[in-house]
Every structure is written in C-alpha cells, then in structure tokens.
Write an enzyme that holds these catalytic residues in place. Structure first.
Site, mmCIF file in Angstrom:
data_model
loop_
_atom_site.group_PDB
_atom_site.id
_atom_site.type_symbol
_atom_site.label_atom_id
_atom_site.label_comp_id
_atom_site.label_asym_id
_atom_site.label_seq_id
_atom_site.Cartn_x
_atom_site.Cartn_y
_atom_site.Cartn_z
ATOM 1 N N CYS A 269 0.809 -1.225 0.000
ATOM 2 C CA CYS A 269 0.000 0.000 0.000
ATOM 3 C C CYS A 269 0.842 1.275 0.000
ATOM 4 O O CYS A 269 0.308 2.364 -0.142
ATOM 5 C CB CYS A 269 -0.965 0.009 1.180
ATOM 6 S SG CYS A 269 -2.216 -1.282 1.037
ATOM 7 N N HIS B 152 -11.918 10.391 -8.504
ATOM 8 C CA HIS B 152 -10.993 10.214 -9.626
ATOM 9 C C HIS B 152 -9.734 11.078 -9.491
ATOM 10 O O HIS B 152 -9.229 11.620 -10.475
ATOM 11 C CB HIS B 152 -11.702 10.453 -10.966
ATOM 12 C CG HIS B 152 -12.573 9.312 -11.347
ATOM 13 N ND1 HIS B 152 -13.837 9.151 -10.829
ATOM 14 C CD2 HIS B 152 -12.355 8.242 -12.155
ATOM 15 C CE1 HIS B 152 -14.374 8.045 -11.328
ATOM 16 N NE2 HIS B 152 -13.494 7.468 -12.122
ATOM 17 N N GLU C 36 -12.686 0.971 2.224
ATOM 18 C CA GLU C 36 -11.761 0.878 1.087
ATOM 19 C C GLU C 36 -11.948 -0.453 0.364
ATOM 20 O O GLU C 36 -11.479 -0.626 -0.750
ATOM 21 C CB GLU C 36 -10.320 1.083 1.518
ATOM 22 C CG GLU C 36 -9.754 0.043 2.422
ATOM 23 C CD GLU C 36 -8.280 0.256 2.688
ATOM 24 O OE1 GLU C 36 -7.555 -0.754 2.681
ATOM 25 O OE2 GLU C 36 -7.845 1.397 2.887
#
Length: 122
Positions: free
Chosen positions: A23, A67, A112
C-alpha cells in the site's frame, strides 16, 4: 433522537507514506462512504432533513476526491491519506454544512473494500 444514513461512492488512488508493504505504492479503491446524521426533532413535515439535501452536501465533498490521486490534494500533502484520515476529512468538510441546515453529523464511515472500513465520529 432520529438517525439518518446516506451512502455514496467515489473512486480515487493514493499511496500511504511511512508504510511497509504494497500500500506504500500507488493503488486505487472504489471507496464507499456512509454519513450518519442525527437530530432531536423533525420539522413540521416530519422530516429531519431531506435525503436529497444530505446527498448533495456529501457529493460536494466527494467531488474533490473523486478520480483523484489523493496525495495531490492540499489536505493530504501533509496528512497521510489513510482510510481513517479520509473519514476525518469528509467529516470536517460535510459537518459544518449539515450543522447550518439544522442537523448534526454523527459519523462518517469509509470502506476501502467490502471488508475494511474506518469510522470518524465526535
């Protein structure tokens, strides 16, 4: 007390700083967000707040994130874009707008993935 909940989604990428693992690299999520609003009373129509109005306030906050590479947003240049900090960011940015509409934002939960979420509340 009354409790209303609204769910929305946004897609964004991030990379976790000071993280040992995958991550730390750039990766993305289709984030799910739930806003919980509370109030002691309803208005004369029997509504705490129109769901449409809550969604609009939440949409305005999420538009900034949608985005995007979260690390490039001013707030997250100094604050690590973890799920916990994303929930706090959304809470702070939506809370004042909901308060001015007569409601209290109780909590924001950010997923998430389907199995991992973080909640910020006061």
């Amino acid at each position: 007390m009354f409790r209303l909940a609204v769910k929305k989604e946004f897609s964004a990428a991030h990379s976790l700083r000071e993280y040992q693992g995958k991550c730390e690299g750039l990766h993305g999520h289709n984030w799910k967000v739930e806003a919980v609003v509370i109030a002691k009373e309803t208005d004369s129509r029997g509504l705490v707040m129109d769901f449409h109005d809550i969604k609009e306030i939440l949409n305005n906050v999420l538009e900034v994130l949608d985005h995007k590479h979260l690390n490039s947003i001013v707030y997250f240049k100094k604050v690590n874009p973890t799920s916990e900090n994303i929930a706090k960011y959304i809470f702070k940015n939506a809370g004042d707008k909901l308060k001015s509409a007569g409601c209290k934002l109780k909590e924001i939960t950010v997923w998430e993935s389907d199995n991992c979420s973080a909640t910020y509340f006061k």
